[in-house]
Design an enzyme around this catalytic site. Structure first.
Site, mmCIF file in Angstrom:
data_model
loop_
_atom_site.group_PDB
_atom_site.id
_atom_site.type_symbol
_atom_site.label_atom_id
_atom_site.label_comp_id
_atom_site.label_asym_id
_atom_site.label_seq_id
_atom_site.Cartn_x
_atom_site.Cartn_y
_atom_site.Cartn_z
ATOM 1 N N ASN A 1 5.107 6.009 3.299
ATOM 2 C CA ASN A 1 4.308 6.582 2.217
ATOM 3 C C ASN A 1 4.101 8.086 2.291
ATOM 4 O O ASN A 1 3.389 8.654 1.465
ATOM 5 C CB ASN A 1 2.955 5.870 2.162
ATOM 6 C CG ASN A 1 3.115 4.386 1.884
ATOM 7 O OD1 ASN A 1 3.899 3.991 1.024
ATOM 8 N ND2 ASN A 1 2.396 3.556 2.640
ATOM 9 N N THR A 2 4.679 8.735 3.296
ATOM 10 C CA THR A 2 4.698 10.193 3.368
ATOM 11 C C THR A 2 6.145 10.630 3.250
ATOM 12 O O THR A 2 6.962 10.289 4.097
ATOM 13 C CB THR A 2 4.104 10.692 4.704
ATOM 14 O OG1 THR A 2 2.727 10.317 4.772
ATOM 15 C CG2 THR A 2 4.213 12.203 4.821
ATOM 16 N N PHE B 1 -1.391 8.234 4.418
ATOM 17 C CA PHE B 1 -2.176 8.878 5.475
ATOM 18 C C PHE B 1 -3.417 9.579 4.919
ATOM 19 O O PHE B 1 -3.653 10.763 5.184
ATOM 20 C CB PHE B 1 -1.342 9.885 6.275
ATOM 21 C CG PHE B 1 -0.398 9.283 7.277
ATOM 22 C CD1 PHE B 1 -0.678 8.093 7.917
ATOM 23 C CD2 PHE B 1 0.782 9.941 7.602
ATOM 24 C CE1 PHE B 1 0.199 7.548 8.851
ATOM 25 C CE2 PHE B 1 1.664 9.411 8.533
ATOM 26 C CZ PHE B 1 1.377 8.211 9.163
ATOM 27 N N SER C 1 5.772 5.098 8.713
ATOM 28 C CA SER C 1 5.113 4.860 7.433
ATOM 29 C C SER C 1 6.042 5.274 6.306
ATOM 30 O O SER C 1 6.620 6.374 6.337
ATOM 31 C CB SER C 1 3.812 5.649 7.336
ATOM 32 O OG SER C 1 3.303 5.591 6.010
ATOM 33 N N ASN D 1 6.148 -1.579 11.418
ATOM 34 C CA ASN D 1 5.340 -1.095 10.296
ATOM 35 C C ASN D 1 5.662 -1.923 9.047
ATOM 36 O O ASN D 1 6.361 -2.930 9.121
ATOM 37 C CB ASN D 1 5.631 0.391 10.057
ATOM 38 C CG ASN D 1 4.426 1.156 9.549
ATOM 39 O OD1 ASN D 1 3.704 0.681 8.673
ATOM 40 N ND2 ASN D 1 4.211 2.354 10.080
ATOM 41 N N ASN E 1 0.841 -1.200 0.000
ATOM 42 C CA ASN E 1 0.000 0.000 0.000
ATOM 43 C C ASN E 1 0.872 1.244 0.000
ATOM 44 O O ASN E 1 1.978 1.260 0.523
ATOM 45 C CB ASN E 1 -0.957 -0.012 1.202
ATOM 46 C CG ASN E 1 -0.391 0.716 2.402
ATOM 47 O OD1 ASN E 1 -0.436 1.940 2.496
ATOM 48 N ND2 ASN E 1 0.172 -0.056 3.344
ATOM 49 N N LYS F 1 5.754 3.511 17.125
ATOM 50 C CA LYS F 1 5.767 2.474 16.094
ATOM 51 C C LYS F 1 6.955 2.683 15.177
ATOM 52 O O LYS F 1 7.148 3.765 14.621
ATOM 53 C CB LYS F 1 4.468 2.509 15.287
ATOM 54 C CG LYS F 1 4.325 1.329 14.315
ATOM 55 C CD LYS F 1 2.915 1.247 13.746
ATOM 56 C CE LYS F 1 2.720 -0.013 12.912
ATOM 57 N NZ LYS F 1 1.329 -0.171 12.447
#
Length: 362
Positions: free
Chosen positions: A175-176, A114, A173, A243, A110, A214
């Site tokens: 993805n940012t 966010f 994460s 994560n 994915n 996390k």
């Protein structure tokens, strides 16, 4: 009942694109009457972060991003649910398509980024169900365009601490853009300090909401040393390991393996469990850990506990195995404790951490 319905609906669900199927699942859980799960085996009762969990199996963040289906998820038998990630301001996340099934690998990639309805929408939903019980955590994230990402976490902690049972600082994460830079020791120290100060301000003399951290599975051991040092020095209440990963194991077969984003599911299990064991050895019992990454069976969940997890979380395996997996894992964990002649499963936490950190015992 739900497991049977999933089995019947699975071919249809898997013909949809992954994000549409996900949204329909969340909507169905939100709309359905909340189920009352059967009482858990007392051997599964777990104490952590000052909370008493009926069982150690939780739903990981990322499934219910906007806190829409908490009661439906708890009704599946989870011992706790973590919603989010939540950002201060609403944001759409990355363009679609942004989630991909790797069916042959029992994995998911994915790059949501966010996507969030924002803190006020989530706060309203949490407040509306606060009296219904169940342990609910909130995963905190920063807005992509924020000029002060550390302040974003403080804003979220101040607003959500009175409404949640625990909060999770998510700086892992992939993805940012730039978010994982906050895992660096000096940046993390400032972020954690500001978040904890905001949490304490929200407590206003009442019980303080636990704050967890996390981390990514892609850390080097020196990077992990720095993060654990900050967590211990600042008095963090726990860590979640781990994560999704940006790595792509050579075993992946599905063509979607080339997609950008975080990989979760079965291929993440070994790497995430080893970094969990390494974290457990460094924490030295100062606070509990939640193990997440590739849990798809009772055996996998038990391996996380042997590696040092007090609690475990799963999400991706539900895509392939359905909600019946929760009951299966709980039964298997209870069996492990009874086989060992123990009154609580918690006696086995970290039993094999040193061996797993060496790459053995998985």
């Amino acid at each position: 009942m739900l497991a049977s319905l999933f089995h019947l609906a699975r071919p249809l669900i898997h013909r949809m694109d992954a994000e549409t199927a996900h949204r329909m699942t969340v909507a169905a859980l939100a709309a359905a009457p909340a189920l009352k799960p059967s009482p858990d085996d007392p051997v599964l009762t777990t104490e952590a972060f000052g909370l008493s969990f009926p069982n150690p199996v939780g739903l990981a963040a990322g499934f219910d991003k906007h806190a829409e289906a908490i009661d439906g998820a708890l009704g599946l038998g989870f011992g706790f649910v973590e919603v989010g990630g939540v950002t201060p301001l609403p944001q759409p996340g990355n363009p679609r398509p942004r989630v991909f099934r790797l069916a042959e690998d029992e994995a998911v990639i994915n790059r949501y980024g966010f996507n969030s309805e924002g803190v006020e929408a989530v706060a309203k939903r949490l407040a509306a169900r606060r009296e219904r019980g169940g342990i609910v955590g909130v995963n905190l994230g920063a807005n992509k365009e924020s000029a002060d990402r550390e302040q974003d976490y403080a804003i979220l902690a101040r607003r959500l601490a009175p409404l949640a049972d625990f909060l999770t600082i998510n700086v892992s994460s992939p993805n940012t853009p730039g978010l994982r830079n906050l895992q660096a020791e000096s940046a993390l120290d400032d972020l954690v300090a500001r978040t904890l100060a905001a949490r304490d301000e929200a407590a206003a003399g009442s019980k303080r909401t636990p704050v967890l951290l996390k981390i990514a599975p892609d850390l080097t051991l020196p990077e992990l040393d720095g993060m654990v040092a900050v967590a211990r020095a600042r008095g963090i209440d726990g860590m979640i390991v781990s994560n999704t990963t940006v790595a792509r194991p050579e075993t992946l077969r599905n063509a979607a393996k080339t997609e950008t984003g975080g990989l979760s599911g079965k291929p993440l299990f070994a790497a995430s469990t080893r970094i969990l064991a390494e974290t457990f050895l460094r924490v030295e019992g100062q606070f509990p850990l939640i193990g997440v990454g590739g849990i798809d069976s009772a055996e996998a969940a038990f391996a996380k506990i042997r590696a040092g997890a007090t609690l475990v979380q799963l999400y991706s395996a539900l895509v392939y195995k359905g909600p019946g997996l929760v009951k299966e894992i709980k039964a298997g964990l209870a069996s492990q404790a009874r086989r060992a002649g123990l009154p609580r499963l918690t006696a086995l936490i970290g039993r094999d951490a040193a061996a797993i950190a060496r790459g053995e015992g998985l």
